[in-house]
Design a protein around this motif. Sequence first.
Motif, PDB file in Angstrom:
ATOM      1  N   GLU A  31       3.636   6.383 -16.579  1.00 42.62           N
ATOM      2  CA  GLU A  31       4.129   5.217 -15.836  1.00 42.62           C
ATOM      3  C   GLU A  31       4.950   5.658 -14.613  1.00 42.62           C
ATOM      4  OE1 GLU A  31       6.293   2.898 -18.691  1.00 42.62           O
ATOM      5  OE2 GLU A  31       4.463   2.246 -19.738  1.00 42.62           O
ATOM      6  N   GLY A  32       5.793   6.688 -14.822  1.00 42.99           N
ATOM      7  CA  GLY A  32       6.601   7.223 -13.718  1.00 42.99           C
ATOM      8  C   GLY A  32       5.722   7.821 -12.626  1.00 42.99           C
ATOM      9  N   TYR A  33       4.700   8.550 -13.059  1.00 41.68           N
ATOM     10  CA  TYR A  33       3.759   9.186 -12.116  1.00 41.68           C
ATOM     11  C   TYR A  33       3.024   8.124 -11.294  1.00 41.68           C
ATOM     12  CZ  TYR A  33      -0.360  11.879 -10.599  1.00 41.68           C
ATOM     13  OH  TYR A  33      -1.356  12.467  -9.853  1.00 41.68           O
ATOM     14  N   ILE A  34       2.564   7.078 -11.960  1.00 47.88           N
ATOM     15  CA  ILE A  34       1.835   6.003 -11.268  1.00 47.88           C
ATOM     16  C   ILE A  34       2.756   5.243 -10.321  1.00 47.88           C
ATOM     17  CG2 ILE A  34       0.596   3.806 -11.619  1.00 47.88           C
ATOM     18  CD1 ILE A  34      -0.632   5.128 -14.165  1.00 47.88           C
ATOM     19  N   ALA A  35       4.017   5.062 -10.733  1.00 55.50           N
ATOM     20  CA  ALA A  35       4.992   4.380  -9.866  1.00 55.50           C
ATOM     21  C   ALA A  35       5.190   5.153  -8.564  1.00 55.50           C
ATOM     22  CB  ALA A  35       6.323   4.218 -10.594  1.00 55.50           C
ATOM     23  N   VAL A  36       5.295   6.484  -8.669  1.00 51.24           N
ATOM     24  CA  VAL A  36       5.470   7.303  -7.460  1.00 51.24           C
ATOM     25  C   VAL A  36       4.193   7.276  -6.617  1.00 51.24           C
ATOM     26  CG1 VAL A  36       5.814   9.662  -6.615  1.00 51.24           C
ATOM     27  CG2 VAL A  36       7.262   8.770  -8.436  1.00 51.24           C
ATOM     28  N   LEU A  37       3.062   7.320  -7.303  1.00 49.57           N
ATOM     29  CA  LEU A  37       1.768   7.320  -6.610  1.00 49.57           C
ATOM     30  C   LEU A  37       1.547   6.024  -5.832  1.00 49.57           C
ATOM     31  CD1 LEU A  37      -0.293   9.588  -6.623  1.00 49.57           C
ATOM     32  CD2 LEU A  37      -1.519   8.425  -8.447  1.00 49.57           C
ATOM     33  N   THR A  38       1.984   4.919  -6.403  1.00 46.28           N
ATOM     34  CA  THR A  38       1.713   3.619  -5.761  1.00 46.28           C
ATOM     35  C   THR A  38       2.858   3.123  -4.878  1.00 46.28           C
ATOM     36  OG1 THR A  38       2.485   2.554  -7.791  1.00 46.28           O
ATOM     37  CG2 THR A  38       0.096   2.809  -7.527  1.00 46.28           C
ATOM     38  N   LYS A  39       4.120   3.424  -5.299  1.00 49.28           N
ATOM     39  CA  LYS A  39       5.254   2.865  -4.550  1.00 49.28           C
ATOM     40  C   LYS A  39       6.137   3.930  -3.894  1.00 49.28           C
ATOM     41  CE  LYS A  39       5.637  -0.759  -8.053  1.00 49.28           C
ATOM     42  NZ  LYS A  39       6.162  -0.641  -9.408  1.00 49.28           N
ATOM     43  N   MET A  79       0.849  -1.207   0.000  1.00 47.74           N
ATOM     44  CA  MET A  79       0.000   0.000   0.000  1.00 47.74           C
ATOM     45  C   MET A  79       0.883   1.255   0.000  1.00 47.74           C
ATOM     46  SD  MET A  79      -3.069   1.092  -0.041  1.00 47.74           S
ATOM     47  CE  MET A  79      -3.672   2.742   0.020  1.00 47.74           C
ATOM     48  N   ALA A  80       0.504   2.251  -0.772  1.00 42.92           N
ATOM     49  CA  ALA A  80       1.296   3.482  -0.861  1.00 42.92           C
ATOM     50  C   ALA A  80       1.246   4.242   0.461  1.00 42.92           C
ATOM     51  CB  ALA A  80       0.746   4.352  -1.978  1.00 42.92           C
ATOM     52  N   ALA A  81       2.375   4.872   0.798  1.00 46.66           N
ATOM     53  CA  ALA A  81       2.435   5.681   2.019  1.00 46.66           C
ATOM     54  C   ALA A  81       1.571   6.927   1.839  1.00 46.66           C
ATOM     55  CB  ALA A  81       3.882   6.073   2.291  1.00 46.66           C
ATOM     56  N   PRO A  82       1.087   7.543   2.941  1.00 43.64           N
ATOM     57  CA  PRO A  82       0.197   8.706   2.826  1.00 43.64           C
ATOM     58  C   PRO A  82       0.764   9.834   1.975  1.00 43.64           C
ATOM     59  CG  PRO A  82       0.323   7.970   5.108  1.00 43.64           C
ATOM     60  CD  PRO A  82       1.292   7.137   4.333  1.00 43.64           C
ATOM     61  N   GLU A  83       2.131  10.063   2.059  1.00 43.18           N
ATOM     62  CA  GLU A  83       2.666  11.204   1.299  1.00 43.18           C
ATOM     63  C   GLU A  83       2.589  11.011  -0.210  1.00 43.18           C
ATOM     64  OE1 GLU A  83       6.591   9.111   2.679  1.00 43.18           O
ATOM     65  OE2 GLU A  83       4.559   9.398   3.446  1.00 43.18           O
ATOM     66  N   THR A  84       2.487   9.763  -0.665  1.00 43.07           N
ATOM     67  CA  THR A  84       2.370   9.550  -2.114  1.00 43.07           C
ATOM     68  C   THR A  84       0.968   9.923  -2.591  1.00 43.07           C
ATOM     69  OG1 THR A  84       1.658   7.256  -1.943  1.00 43.07           O
ATOM     70  CG2 THR A  84       4.030   7.639  -2.064  1.00 43.07           C
ATOM     71  N   GLN A  85       0.027   9.990  -1.655  1.00 43.00           N
ATOM     72  CA  GLN A  85      -1.353  10.320  -2.029  1.00 43.00           C
ATOM     73  C   GLN A  85      -1.564  11.827  -2.183  1.00 43.00           C
ATOM     74  OE1 GLN A  85      -3.426   7.847  -2.764  1.00 43.00           O
ATOM     75  NE2 GLN A  85      -1.790   6.421  -2.226  1.00 43.00           N
ATOM     76  N   LEU A  86      -0.490  12.602  -2.047  1.00 46.15           N
ATOM     77  CA  LEU A  86      -0.625  14.060  -2.107  1.00 46.15           C
ATOM     78  C   LEU A  86      -0.621  14.599  -3.535  1.00 46.15           C
ATOM     79  CD1 LEU A  86       1.764  14.847   0.883  1.00 46.15           C
ATOM     80  CD2 LEU A  86      -0.728  15.060   0.876  1.00 46.15           C
ATOM     81  N   MET A  87      -0.078  13.831  -4.473  1.00 45.76           N
ATOM     82  CA  MET A  87      -0.060  14.277  -5.869  1.00 45.76           C
ATOM     83  C   MET A  87      -1.456  14.184  -6.465  1.00 45.76           C
ATOM     84  SD  MET A  87       3.376  13.226  -7.861  1.00 45.76           S
ATOM     85  CE  MET A  87       3.112  11.482  -7.823  1.00 45.76           C
TER      86      MET A  87
END
Length: 351
Positions: A121-129, A1-9
């Motif tokens: 793909e890069g954006y989704i990678a940061v968002l999820t991982k 599960m992504a950490a809370p800070e990744t959910q800020l984008m």
Amino acid sequence: MAAPETQLMLSVGLIEKDVNADTLWVWCYPSVSPELREVLLSKCCLRQDSQGLHTFVFGQFCRTWYYISTVEVQEPTALKKVTHFSIVVTAKDFNPEKYAAFSRVLCRMYIKYGSPVKMMEGYIAVLTKGICQSDENGSFLIKDYDVRKAYLAGSVKDVVSQFGMETIILYTALMLKKRIVVHHPQVEALLEFTRALPALTWHRKDWSILHPYVHLTDSELENLRTCTGYVAGFVDPEVSNRSDLFDVYVNLPDSEITISQSAKEAMAMGKLHKDIGLVIVQSAENPDRTDGQIIKDISMKTREILANLASLAEECENSKITLETLKQCHFPPATENFLFHLAAAEQLLKI
């Protein structure tokens, strides 16, 4: 599960300028409202022929932070008819260094592949991982960018070295949640100066008051008017004539601070202000003290004032201060006035 800070984008977008000098919003994921899109196009320097290239700008509109990185395309690349492009990241948080670093990785991807697919793909990678890894385009790790670092990246030392004792005007305006407008013709200077100001009221850790790059358009001014107090930066000198927008006006190139007529009563200075001003100046002028230590010194003085205010409130009905309570303390007039307005700003005033 992504950490809370990744959910800020919130989104990533792409603006291009082609060989015909047309600037177009060409792609975004997942979406951006038409109103915000218009604001982002105006902030991106590709529409502004005479102003040169601003490699990175940031700001806030309707509680959404935007970060724009702009690149001139050097031949040969996969981008055949594009002369410049801007990557726009929108987010819920203030962290220029984090999004500048991420945008640089996205820019390199776009130059190499000439397609937004890799960026998505890069954006989704940061968002999820929380990480975007690539050997040739550089890596980005979200946890390297702590929000406290972003808060401390502005230099209070530089602010004080420019304005000296007058920094107390900025401190007072921030404490009382007044409207500060800063003008400088260069956006980079504006961003650097304005981002440091919320640190003067460190106890709030509230950078949502910061609007570092505002244009005199109806939609942006309407958005500004919904805020109680703010620090707003403008490159347009015309803002000096807009006294409806500020309580305190800072002319950065000339190092001048002006208090508007309507705010003079609330901003009246006395011995308490002089004492705080000396704490600020002495701390900032000490070559051994870092920005973090200067902020701590100012914060300790602030906490002392707030503790006195809180203890006064405790003695009152519903823990709310009245003007009568303050009058009974026989403070000097300027101190009483400041504490009254501060109690209102800190929601300790009985209305």
